[in-house]
Design an enzyme around this catalytic site. Structure first.
Site, PDB file in Angstrom:
ATOM      1  N   LEU A 158      13.409 -36.194 -35.519  1.00  0.00           N
ATOM      2  CA  LEU A 158      12.854 -36.176 -34.187  1.00  0.00           C
ATOM      3  C   LEU A 158      14.312 -36.074 -33.160  1.00  0.00           C
ATOM      4  O   LEU A 158      14.439 -36.917 -32.655  1.00  0.00           O
ATOM      5  CB  LEU A 158      12.126 -37.281 -33.893  1.00  0.00           C
ATOM      6  CG  LEU A 158      10.509 -37.199 -34.317  1.00  0.00           C
ATOM      7  CD1 LEU A 158       9.669 -38.190 -33.951  1.00  0.00           C
ATOM      8  CD2 LEU A 158       9.823 -35.785 -34.033  1.00  0.00           C
ATOM      9  N   HIS A 159      14.671 -35.080 -33.577  1.00  0.00           N
ATOM     10  CA  HIS A 159      15.975 -34.875 -32.437  1.00  0.00           C
ATOM     11  C   HIS A 159      15.831 -33.437 -31.946  1.00  0.00           C
ATOM     12  O   HIS A 159      14.837 -32.595 -32.124  1.00  0.00           O
ATOM     13  CB  HIS A 159      17.392 -34.766 -33.327  1.00  0.00           C
ATOM     14  CG  HIS A 159      17.573 -36.113 -34.090  1.00  0.00           C
ATOM     15  ND1 HIS A 159      18.518 -36.008 -35.266  1.00  0.00           N
ATOM     16  CD2 HIS A 159      17.118 -37.176 -34.066  1.00  0.00           C
ATOM     17  CE1 HIS A 159      18.518 -37.254 -35.429  1.00  0.00           C
ATOM     18  NE2 HIS A 159      17.718 -37.925 -34.938  1.00  0.00           N
ATOM     19  N   ALA A 160      16.921 -33.019 -30.943  1.00  0.00           N
ATOM     20  CA  ALA A 160      16.527 -31.899 -30.431  1.00  0.00           C
ATOM     21  C   ALA A 160      15.197 -31.270 -30.091  1.00  0.00           C
ATOM     22  O   ALA A 160      14.214 -31.850 -29.237  1.00  0.00           O
ATOM     23  CB  ALA A 160      17.508 -31.058 -31.104  1.00  0.00           C
TER      24      ALA A 160
END
Lengths: 573, 88
Positions: free
Chosen positions: B14-16
Site C-alpha cells: 500500500l504505497h504510491a
C-alpha cells in the site's frame, strides 16, 4: 568602480555554459507568530481556514491542468499535493486545534502539517520518507494564502536569467520558464537531487552545492555559469565573457547533436558494439530506458547513509527487488556496501583512522562485520529471484579477499536454501578493480570471478598515491598516466582471454575522450551517469575501432601524462 | 461494525498509486473505516498520510474495519480492490 573578478566552485550536475543576470529566488519567508484566539472567534477562524483550503485546491488544479499534457511527471506532483489537502485526518487535526486549542489558523496548519510530515519522515522506505517534503510544500502554500503573501513564481521572466537559490523544491521548478531560465545555482543538493535531475532533463546547465552563493550574489548581476568545470564567475572582463560566449554556443550545438545519439545503441563507426550502461545511486531510474542496456553500478550506500539505523534485510530486499523489477530484464550490478574512507554512517561508530582511504573500507569493513555483510547478501540474493542481478565487491586487493567474499556468499546461499527462499543459483559474482594489487593479478582474478568493473577514480588514486579530494595533489592524480593506461590494458586483456566481461564504471567511462581510449585499450562495456550517455555514444560513433586502437597504442608509447593528454586533444575534439 | 482480514498481494504494497487508489475508494463511503496491521494500531483509511506512514508492504496481513450505514459495502469494495492486486 569595477570590482575584482570573483569565482566560486560547485558540483556541475547538468553540463553547459550560461551567461545571464542573476535572479535570486528566496522562497517567501513564512514566520508564524503564535496567536491565540477568543472562543468567539473560532467560527471566523474556521472559515478562514476553509477559504484558504479551497483556494489552495484551486491553485493546484490550475497547475495540474496546465502541465498534465506536456509534462505529466511534473503534473503528478500537484495531484499528490491535492491528495494531501483531502487527507481527512490531517484536516481534522487542523480543525481540532482551532476549535479546542483556540489557536490561529496559521498556527494550527503549521502544527498539524509538521506533525504529519514528521510521521512520514520516520518511515524507513526512503520513497515514502521523501514525501514529507510534499507536506511541507503544501503547508507553505496554505500559509502563503492565509498570510496573504504572493507566491514567487518562476514560470515567467521577461529576460534571460540564472536562477540562484538555497534550494529548489519540486513545486518551485515544475512550472519553470524554460525559455528564459538559462542556468541554475543552488547551495545544497547533490547529483541525484530533484533539482539536478530536472536540470538534466531540461538541458539547463546547473551547478549545485555552492556554499553561501545566495549571500554573495545580488539580483541583476551578470554571471558566467560554467557547468562543464563547475565554476561561477562574477565581475569578469569583456574578453573572458567573449571566450565563454563562444564556448557556450559550441557546447549547445554539440549538445544538440549528441542528444540525437541518446537512444541509439552504443557502437563505433564501423559497427563494433560497445555496451553503454548507467550508474545509479538510489532506486530512482532517470531518463529514457533505451539510453542504456545495463545497470553497471548500483551503489547501495544510500540505504545505509540516509537512515537512522542499519537497514534491515526486509528493507533492503524491498528496495533491491524494486530496482530489479524496474530494470525490466536488464542486468543490475549491485555493489555491496562501500563505506569507510570519506563515507561514514551517522549511527555507527567507526574507529578513527590516520589514513581512512587505506583503512577498513568497503569489503574490508564488511568482512570485519560479517553480520552487516550477511544481511545485505541475504537481501540481495532473495531479490535475485526477481530479475537479473549480479553482485560486485568493492575494495578487493587480493585473491584472499575474493575467496573470503565468495565463501560468505556460499554460506548465505546455503542458509537461504535451507529456509526455502528462492534465489538465482547461478548468480554472477564480480569485483571492483580499484586497487593496483588486484589489477596487476587480473589474469588470476579473472579465473576466480565472473566479471569485473574498473573503478577508475579509486584506481587512479591508489596507483598514483594521490588523494583525489586534495586540491594540492591534483597534478599528481593522473587518470591518463602511462602507468594507468598500461594497467587498464592488462586488465582488459586478462578478462578477455578468460572470456569474462569487464566494464569501466568510474569517471573515465563518462568522459567522451577517455571512453575512446578505453575502447582502444580493449573496453567493450562502459557504465556512467545518465547525463554522460549521449556525449559518449556520439564520440564513439564518430571513430572506428581501428582508429581508437591506433590512438591507444600510440598513447602507450608516450612517457608522461601531459604528452598523452596533448596527443589525445590533438586527435579528438 | 464489519471486520475483515485480508492480505496485501500486490507487489508494491500500500504505497504510491495503490495507496491513493485505496484512500479514494474508502472516501466513497460514509462509514468510518480503519485499516490495522497485526499488532498495530488502527489508522483512518481516509488519510493518505497515515496510510503511507504505516508502511504496509506486500504480504502484510491487515484488518479492515468499517462502522456506519454502508459498512458492509465499504469493506466488500476495499477487500475486492486489495484482492485485485490494484491492477499491477
Amino acid at each position: 568602480m569595477q570590482q575584482a573578478r570573483k569565482a566560486w566552485k560547485g558540483n556541475p550536475v547538468s553540463p553547459g555554459i550560461a551567461i545571464a543576470k542573476v535572479f535570486l529566488y528566496e522562497p517567501t519567508i513564512l514566520a508564524v507568530e503564535p496567536r491565540e484566539i477568543a472562543p468567539t472567534a473560532v467560527t471566523g477562524e474556521m472559515d478562514r481556514f476553509q477559504g484558504a483550503l479551497a483556494q489552495a485546491k484551486e491553485q493546484l488544479q490550475e497547475l495540474y491542468d496546465r502541465l498534465c499534457i506536456q509534462h505529466p511527471q511534473q503534473a503528478k506532483i500537484f495531484a499528490a499535493h491535492q491528495e494531501i489537502l483531502e487527507d481527512e485526518e490531517l484536516l481534522e487535526e487542523v480543525e481540532t486545534a482551532i476549535n479546542q486549542e483556540h489557536i490561529g489558523a496559521e498556527n494550527a496548519v503549521e502544527q498539524a502539517f509538521d506533525q504529519f510530515a514528521q510521521m512520514l519522515a520516520q518511515v524507513e522506505d526512503p520513497l515514502i520518507a521523501g514525501r514529507a517534503a510534499d507536506l511541507i510544500d503544501v503547508k507553505k502554500r496554505l500559509l502563503r494564502i492565509l498570510m496573504g503573501k504572493q507566491e514567487k513564481r518562476l514560470d515567467q521572466f521577461d529576460e534571460d536569467v540564472i536562477l540562484v537559490a538555497h534550494d529548489l523544491l519540486p513545486s518551485d521548478t515544475a512550472t519553470l520558464d524554460r525559455e528564459h531560465v538559462k542556468g541554475m545555482i543552488t547551495e545544497v543538493g547533490g547529483s541525484n537531487s530533484h533539482c539536478a535531475i530536472l536540470a538534466r532533463s531540461f538541458l539547463i546547465p546547473a551547478i549545485l552545492g555552492v556554499e553561501g552563493i545566495t549571500g554573495a550574489l545580488q539580483d541583476g548581476w551578470k554571471v558566467i555559469l560554467d557547468a562543464v568545470e563547475g565554476n561561477v564567475i562574477c565581475f569578469y572582463e569583456a574578453d573572458e565573457e567573449k571566450a565563454y560566449e563562444e564556448r557556450r554556443d559550441r557546447f549547445r550545438q554539440q549538445q544538440q547533436e549528441e542528444q540525437t545519439y541518446l537512444c541509439r545503441p552504443g557502437m563505433t563507426k564501423d559497427g563494433t558494439p560497445i555496451q553503454i550502461g548507467m550508474n545509479i545511486g538510489s532506486d530512482h531510474y532517470e531518463g529514457e530506458e533505451q539510453a542504456y542496456s545495463f545497470i553497471g553500478l548500483f551503489r547501495s550506500e544510500f540505504l545505509y547513509m540516509e537512515g537512522e539505523h542499519l537497514p534491515t534485510e526486509e528493507e533492503q530486499f524491498a528496495v533491491y527487488r524494486n530496482v530489479l523489477e524496474r530494470a525490466k530484464g536488464k542486468t543490475v550490478t549491485l555493489r555491496t556496501l562501500d563505506i569507510g574512507g570519506d563515507k561514514t554512517l551517522p549511527y555507527m561508530e567507526l574507529p578513527k583512522e590516520t589514513n581512512p582511504f587505506l583503512g577498513m573500507r568497503a569489503l574490508r569493513l564488511c568482512l570485519l562485520h560479517p553480520d552487516i555483510f550477511k544481511t545485505q547478501l541475504r537481501a540481495a540474493l532473495r531479490a535475485s529471484a526477481y530479475g537479473k542481478l549480479q553482485i560486485m565487491f568493492p575494495m578487493v586487493g587480493s585473491m584472499e579477499d575474493i575467496y573470503r567474499a565468495k565463501s560468505m556468499v556460499r554460506q548465505v546461499q546455503e542458509e537461504l536454501t535451507q529456509e526455502g527462499y528462492a534465489y538465482d543459483k547461478e548468480i554472477k559474482l564480480g569485483i571492483m578493480i580499484e586497487i593496483p594489487s588486484i589489477a596487476l593479478i587480473a589474469d588470476l582474478a579473472a579465473k576466480e570471478v565472473d566479471f569485473a568493473s574498473i573503478g577508475s577514480n579509486d584506481l587512479t588514486q591508489y596507483l598514483c598515491a594521490a588523494d583525489r579530494m586534495n586540491a594540492q595533489t591534483e597534478a599528481y592524480y593522473q587518470s591518463y598516466s602511462p602507468a594507468m593506461l598500461r594497467i587498464l590494458g592488462f586488465v582488459f586483456r586478462s578478462f578477455a582471454s578468460e572470456g569474462k566481461p569487464v566494464s569501466v564504471c568510474g569517471e573515465m567511462a563518462g568522459n567522451p575522450k577517455a571512453a575512446a581510449i578505453l575502447v582502444g585499450l580493449g573496453a567493450r562495456k562502459l557504465s556512467m551517469n545518465y547525463a554522460s550517455i549521449p556525449a559518449v555514444k556520439a564520440k564513439l560513433a564518430g571513430m572506428t575501432l581501428e582508429e581508437m586502437e591506433g590512438m591507444a597504442n600510440q598513447c602507450l608509447t608516450l612517457r608522461t601524462e601531459e604528452e598523452i593528454r596533448r596527443y589525445v586533444d590533438d586527435r579528438i575534439f | 461494525m464489519v471486520v475483515k482480514q485480508v492480505e496485501i498481494i500486490n507487489q508494491t504494497g500500500l504505497h504510491a498509486r495503490p495507496a491513493s487508489d485505496f484512500v479514494m475508494m474508502a472516501k466513497k463511503y460514509q462509514s468510518k473505516i480503519t485499516i490495522c496491521k497485526e499488532d498495530g494500531e488502527p489508522v483512518n483509511a481516509k488519510s493518505i498520510v497515515r496510510l503511507l506512514a504505516e508502511g504496509i508492504g506486500p504480504g502484510t496481513k491487515v484488518e479492515l474495519c468499517a462502522e456506519g450505514d454502508d459498512e458492509a459495502e465499504a469493506v466488500e469494495a476495499l477487500e475486492a480492490l486489495i484482492a485485485s492486486g490494484f491492477g499491477e
